[in-house]
Motif scaffolding. Structure first.
Motif, short mmCIF file in Angstrom:
data_model
loop_
_atom_site.label_atom_id
_atom_site.label_comp_id
_atom_site.label_asym_id
_atom_site.label_seq_id
_atom_site.Cartn_x
_atom_site.Cartn_y
_atom_site.Cartn_z
N GLU A 116 -3.06 -5.76 1.45
CA GLU A 116 -3.21 -5.00 2.70
C GLU A 116 -3.00 -3.51 2.44
O GLU A 116 -2.08 -3.13 1.73
CB GLU A 116 -2.17 -5.50 3.71
CG GLU A 116 -2.40 -4.95 5.11
CD GLU A 116 -1.35 -5.44 6.10
OE1 GLU A 116 -1.69 -6.23 6.98
OE2 GLU A 116 -0.18 -5.02 5.98
N ASP A 161 -3.30 0.61 4.36
CA ASP A 161 -3.26 1.27 5.66
C ASP A 161 -4.67 1.44 6.22
O ASP A 161 -5.61 1.65 5.46
CB ASP A 161 -2.62 2.67 5.54
CG ASP A 161 -1.15 2.56 5.15
OD1 ASP A 161 -0.56 1.49 5.41
OD2 ASP A 161 -0.61 3.52 4.58
N GLU A 162 -4.78 1.37 7.54
CA GLU A 162 -6.11 1.58 8.14
C GLU A 162 -6.47 3.07 8.06
O GLU A 162 -5.60 3.92 7.92
CB GLU A 162 -6.12 1.09 9.59
CG GLU A 162 -5.14 1.82 10.48
CD GLU A 162 -5.27 1.41 11.95
OE1 GLU A 162 -6.32 1.71 12.53
OE2 GLU A 162 -4.32 0.81 12.48
N ASP A 183 -7.24 -4.07 5.95
CA ASP A 183 -6.37 -2.98 6.41
C ASP A 183 -5.37 -3.55 7.43
O ASP A 183 -5.44 -4.72 7.79
CB ASP A 183 -7.17 -1.79 6.96
CG ASP A 183 -7.90 -2.10 8.25
OD1 ASP A 183 -7.58 -3.13 8.89
OD2 ASP A 183 -8.78 -1.32 8.63
N THR A 184 -4.46 -2.69 7.88
CA THR A 184 -3.38 -3.16 8.75
C THR A 184 -3.90 -3.71 10.08
O THR A 184 -3.18 -4.41 10.78
CB THR A 184 -2.34 -2.03 8.99
OG1 THR A 184 -3.04 -0.78 8.98
CG2 THR A 184 -1.31 -1.98 7.89
N LYS A 185 -5.16 -3.40 10.41
CA LYS A 185 -5.73 -3.96 11.66
C LYS A 185 -6.40 -5.30 11.38
O LYS A 185 -6.99 -5.91 12.27
CB LYS A 185 -6.77 -3.00 12.24
CG LYS A 185 -6.13 -1.80 12.91
CD LYS A 185 -7.02 -1.08 13.92
CE LYS A 185 -8.51 -1.12 13.64
NZ LYS A 185 -9.18 0.13 14.04
N GLU A 245 -9.01 -5.62 9.37
CA GLU A 245 -10.43 -5.42 9.01
C GLU A 245 -10.58 -5.52 7.49
O GLU A 245 -9.73 -5.04 6.74
CB GLU A 245 -10.88 -4.01 9.42
CG GLU A 245 -10.83 -3.73 10.91
CD GLU A 245 -12.04 -4.31 11.65
OE1 GLU A 245 -13.12 -4.37 11.03
OE2 GLU A 245 -11.87 -4.71 12.81
#
Length: 444
Positions: free
Chosen positions: A127, A129-130, A425-427, A429
């Protein structure tokens, strides 16, 4: 030749090699030939000295030593091939037994590539960061562009912070001119602290034609460490004028017709940079995770060599800027032991990653085309400021070309790793690799 292999650790083996005297004959002949060229003995033409005379003059012992040193690398290479030992780094050779007409016995300890079990790449998820792109970042970039198109206009008023002044400087210590301490008509941005400590403070409030003096500590030259009296005279004061942020500016500063298009292009560029950074962050996390999962041992000798190399590179860099390791340690507030530990940790991690990527490259049968290799050579030659051919010749001379080839192959193995693992990413996606596809050969 007979040879055996003993495993000392997962990353080190000892080869024991025995060579019958008869197999040393070619090396012995060569040693006599070379010594015959070197010794000058009255009554004999150079190179035509009989072996018995060389034995008398130089000693049979010396000839045997020469022959053994010549024979060892080839015999060692043969043993390495025979046992399929994947060697890393330099072997430590030790002659255990040797006498005239007797077999030569020697051992060679060398680091080897450990057998690794690479975890299933498709089962790995990391993972990152977005992507967040704030308006202020876009504005910052536009502001920098605007600064590049600023114009300077002479003003009839005292200088203020941010103005540009043309000035003269003159430094003296106890009334004696400091060598190289005067300058005329230099351009300086008030408040930028680019010249002498204390100068910016006295410039504020001075108009064209006015002078001021101040005291400053000299950092270099004959008077280093002493206080100097510096007088400065302002010749002109110029104000920086920034262009209006409008469509005209966009046309002046870019190939776009409107400010909106210019900002859109800036946003795209910032996004691309951030996407590449995001993939690099993923790369580091993925490698860390696999190295841990595969429990890769790091060969001590290779790590030691890598640390020595890094330390030398560090010393060279410091020397270039005129500093020493002591200065650096003082400025970083670290001891040499701490630096050694840091370098060892970094080198250990680096070596583990190389072993991992080499193993993957082998398992996946990664090939490097002449084209890819040439591309990398061009890229590196450019960075070194050399012609590609000249750069390649240097590499070939120093035996480094193989290392560059290895780097390219590892780069391709890394590409495979990044394509197989899942990056989110953190979302939640999924992050794709588009951002680096166009420059994939830069991923080292």
């Amino acid at each position: 030749m007979k040879s055996t292999v003993e495993t000392l650790s997962p990353t080190r083996v000892r080869l024991a090699i025995e060579v019958p005297f008869a197999e040393l004959e070619p090396s012995l002949k060569k040693a006599y030939r070379e010594l015959a060229q070197q010794v000058q003995i009255p009554g004999f033409r150079r190179g035509k000295v009989p072996t018995s005379v060389i034995d008398q003059r130089v000693g049979r012992e010396a000839v045997l030593n020469e022959a053994v040193n010549e024979a060892i690398p080839a015999q060692l290479f043969a043993a390495v091939q025979e046992h399929d030992v994947k060697i890393l780094g330099r072997p430590e050779v030790n002659v255990t037994e040797f006498a005239d007409r007797e077999p030569l016995k020697f051992t060679a300890e060398v680091d080897v590539r450990p057998e690794l079990t690479v975890p299933d790449l498709s089962a790995i998820t990391v993972e990152v960061d977005e992507l967040v792109i704030g308006e202020e970042e876009i504005d910052e970039q536009v502001k920098n562009l605007r600064e590049r198109f600023a114009t300077l206009k002479t003003v009839e008023r005292p200088a203020a912070e941010g103005d540009y002044v043309q000035l003269d400087l003159n430094a003296t210590v106890d009334g004696v001119e400091v060598p190289g301490g005067s300058a005329t008509n230099i351009s300086h941005e008030v408040g930028s602290q680019q010249l002498l400590p204390g100068l910016d403070e006295v410039l504020v409030g001075l108009s064209a034609g006015e002078s001021a003096t101040f005291t400053t500590k000299l950092v270099g030259g004959d008077f280093a460490g002493q206080d100097a009296e510096v007088s400065t005279t302002v010749r002109t004061v110029k104000e920086k004028e920034l262009p209006e942020l409008d469509d005209d500016f966009a046309q002046l500063a870019s190939e776009f017709d409107s400010l909106e298009e210019l900002k859109g292009d800036v946003r795209e560029r910032v996004t691309r940079v951030k996407k590449v950074e995001q993939i690099y962050a993923a790369r580091d996390k993925v490698l860390e995770q696999i190295v841990e999962a595969a429990e890769i041992p790091a060969p001590e000798g290779v790590v030691k060599d890598a640390v020595a190399q890094r330390k030398e590179a560090m010393a060279d860099q410091l020397e270039r800027i005129g500093a020493s390791l002591e200065d650096y340690l003082a400025s970083e507030e670290k001891t040499e032991e701490q630096i050694d530990t840091e370098l060892t940790d970094a080198a250990t991690e680096g070596v583990k990653i190389q072993l991992l990527l080499d193993t993957i490259a082998e398992a996946e049968d990664v090939q490097v085309s002449d084209d890819e290799f040439g591309h990398e050579i061009m890229h590196r030659a450019q960075r070194a400021g050399l012609q590609p051919q000249q750069y390649y010749d240097q590499l070939a001379r120093s035996g480094e070309a193989q290392a560059v080839f290895g780097d390219v192959r590892r780069g391709k193995a890394l590409q495979i790793v990044l394509e197989r693992v899942t990056i989110k990413d953190t979302k939640g996606e999924v992050v794709t690799l588009e951002a680096i596809q166009d420059e994939h050969h830069h991923v080292h």
